[in-house]
Design a protein around this motif. Sequence first.
Motif, PDB file in Angstrom:
ATOM      1  N   ARG A 145       0.831  -1.205   0.000  1.00 15.68           N
ATOM      2  CA  ARG A 145       0.000   0.000   0.000  1.00 15.68           C
ATOM      3  C   ARG A 145       0.868   1.257   0.000  1.00 15.68           C
ATOM      4  NH1 ARG A 145      -4.321  -0.078  -2.371  1.00 15.68           N
ATOM      5  NH2 ARG A 145      -4.476   2.058  -1.605  1.00 15.68           N
ATOM      6  N   SER A 149       0.449   4.377  -2.557  1.00 14.58           N
ATOM      7  CA  SER A 149       0.311   5.754  -2.061  1.00 14.58           C
ATOM      8  C   SER A 149       1.377   6.663  -2.657  1.00 14.58           C
ATOM      9  CB  SER A 149       0.407   5.770  -0.530  1.00 14.58           C
ATOM     10  OG  SER A 149      -0.737   5.177   0.047  1.00 14.58           O
ATOM     11  N   GLY A 388      -4.531   9.520   1.265  1.00 16.85           N
ATOM     12  CA  GLY A 388      -5.229   8.668   2.226  1.00 16.85           C
ATOM     13  C   GLY A 388      -4.807   8.911   3.653  1.00 16.85           C
ATOM     14  N   TYR A 422      -7.195   2.075   2.716  1.00 21.24           N
ATOM     15  CA  TYR A 422      -7.152   3.301   1.923  1.00 21.24           C
ATOM     16  C   TYR A 422      -7.119   4.577   2.749  1.00 21.24           C
ATOM     17  CZ  TYR A 422      -8.815  -0.190  -1.416  1.00 21.24           C
ATOM     18  OH  TYR A 422      -8.956  -1.321  -2.174  1.00 21.24           O
ATOM     19  N   GLU A 451     -15.570  -0.885  -5.077  1.00 19.06           N
ATOM     20  CA  GLU A 451     -14.141  -0.851  -4.759  1.00 19.06           C
ATOM     21  C   GLU A 451     -13.304  -1.215  -5.976  1.00 19.06           C
ATOM     22  OE1 GLU A 451     -10.931  -2.771  -1.544  1.00 19.06           O
ATOM     23  OE2 GLU A 451     -13.022  -3.471  -1.585  1.00 19.06           O
ATOM     24  N   GLU A 459      -6.003   3.395  -9.365  1.00 16.65           N
ATOM     25  CA  GLU A 459      -4.802   2.758  -8.812  1.00 16.65           C
ATOM     26  C   GLU A 459      -4.148   1.762  -9.770  1.00 16.65           C
ATOM     27  OE1 GLU A 459      -5.077   1.213  -4.879  1.00 16.65           O
ATOM     28  OE2 GLU A 459      -5.695   3.121  -3.988  1.00 16.65           O
ATOM     29  N   ARG A 471      -3.705  -5.049  -4.096  1.00 18.08           N
ATOM     30  CA  ARG A 471      -4.470  -3.879  -3.676  1.00 18.08           C
ATOM     31  C   ARG A 471      -5.292  -4.175  -2.425  1.00 18.08           C
ATOM     32  NH1 ARG A 471      -1.960  -3.198  -7.690  1.00 18.08           N
ATOM     33  NH2 ARG A 471      -2.092  -1.527  -9.246  1.00 18.08           N
TER      34      ARG A 471
END
Length: 507
Positions: A145, A149, A388, A422, A451, A459, A471
């Motif tokens: 993640r 990001s 996020g 997220y 989602e 993404e 993810r």
Amino acid sequence: MISEFSGNIANAYDLTVIGGGINGVAVASEAASRGLSTLLVHSRDLASGASAPPVSLAAHNLQALSALDLFQLTNQLDEIKHLQQVAPHLIDLLPVQQLNGEMANHERPRLVQRIFKHLRNRSLSASTSSSSAGYNIVARIKPARMVISLALEAQHHGANIVTYHRVQSAERYEKHWGLTLESSQSASRTYHVNSRWIVNCSGWLANDVLEQVLKVQTRAKATAEFRTQFFFRNPLKHDPAARKIFKIRGNRLDFHVYHATDDILAFGPLKCDQEGYAECIDIQQEFLEAWNNSPELEQHARKLTGEDILYKRRGNIALIHDPCGNDDTPLTVPLLDIDNPGSKAVLMNIFGAEPILAQKTARQALDALQVFTGKKAHSERRKRALPGGDIPTSSMTDFLVQLSTAHPLLPVKLVHRLARNYGQLATRILQGVASEQDLGIHFGNMLYEREVEYLVENEWARCAEDILARRTFIYLSSDKKILLRLSEWFAERRNKKQDSATKSAEQ
């Protein structure tokens, strides 16, 4: 907003980053934030390499102090605290305990271990609850993640993130590189790009990119080490979803066990020298025996069998053969190498990867290139939250409560997963959602079409595996039916786009 790659690649960039792991996206974000036109190219999906497991621990071992490297230890601790400030949904600072909740500090460590633990705990204890006083504190992070990001942040600053494409060939000129990019899925789709500078962030494949594509020889070399991470069913009896870290002592190894999801625990990655997925069976067996023989087991958890091991994630960790060292002492912390022959365009290589140090490594890389780029770092950038990370509450616990309260008809487990995955961006997924029916198709395991659409549009998700494995991490506890349903959804979506394109062409 992005969707499937549409061929939007410019003819020229200031900087091209090769590699979409943790180092690559961090460099792309840092470069773009300094005003450099930036292209990142990765032959697969983002976070598909060894630098981006779904979850891991940071600064819990003695790697830094094994060489008495207090500087690197301090760097790691500083970056842990920084990540907690800018992306609280991607990190937990947790006490290391036994299964009964008591501190796991009963052994008598060597002096270097005591120094390490004292420095780490003193640095991190201010960010944990008073009930953790006296415990060893360890950071649980989400590298995959983090990659997404940082890629979102890079895109926000203007970088072009291009997945499923590779640099097929390169020509080095006096003031720029001439690159030919090729689609990993269709060799007929090629693009020609000029780039003033290149940063090679290819991890353990760095040598292949250097020698086969860029035609460059460097002093430092990347090498690979097999490490395996084990995921198993959560056997805890009391408050099983509460994030914890347990230390389980085996005959040869100590295992740090931590939550991957509410329902799944993990340990590792651990070095495995054996080949294939039958490798590390000895480590797996030692762990099962250590867990089942724990004196606190009966009241706090059930016993485990081999059938509880759900998944083994093996990755080639990038190590570095330091030109100033020897083959017996490979480095793990990132090493920067600038190739500047004087009469040709500049190349930087980043060997090795440490997720918690990725942003600092990127700043150092762009600082080193500043003599060529003339671009300084922005002083305020480090204070800004990652995408996020700007949660509107003082803690993640409060944010979980707030988001669940705002969506009372949704399963709490679903809302919590979205919030933890997220952060504040979960509110975009849930915008206008009052009930599960508003989320669209249910693929299984609380994965809904709303989602999936967010991940495709924002993404870089291109297929079912991108979503399940890199993810949402639902693959850890899902069956093949979810993969099949999601794959069919992607196929139907592609067919609709092709039909629409055909009708537009006919008109």
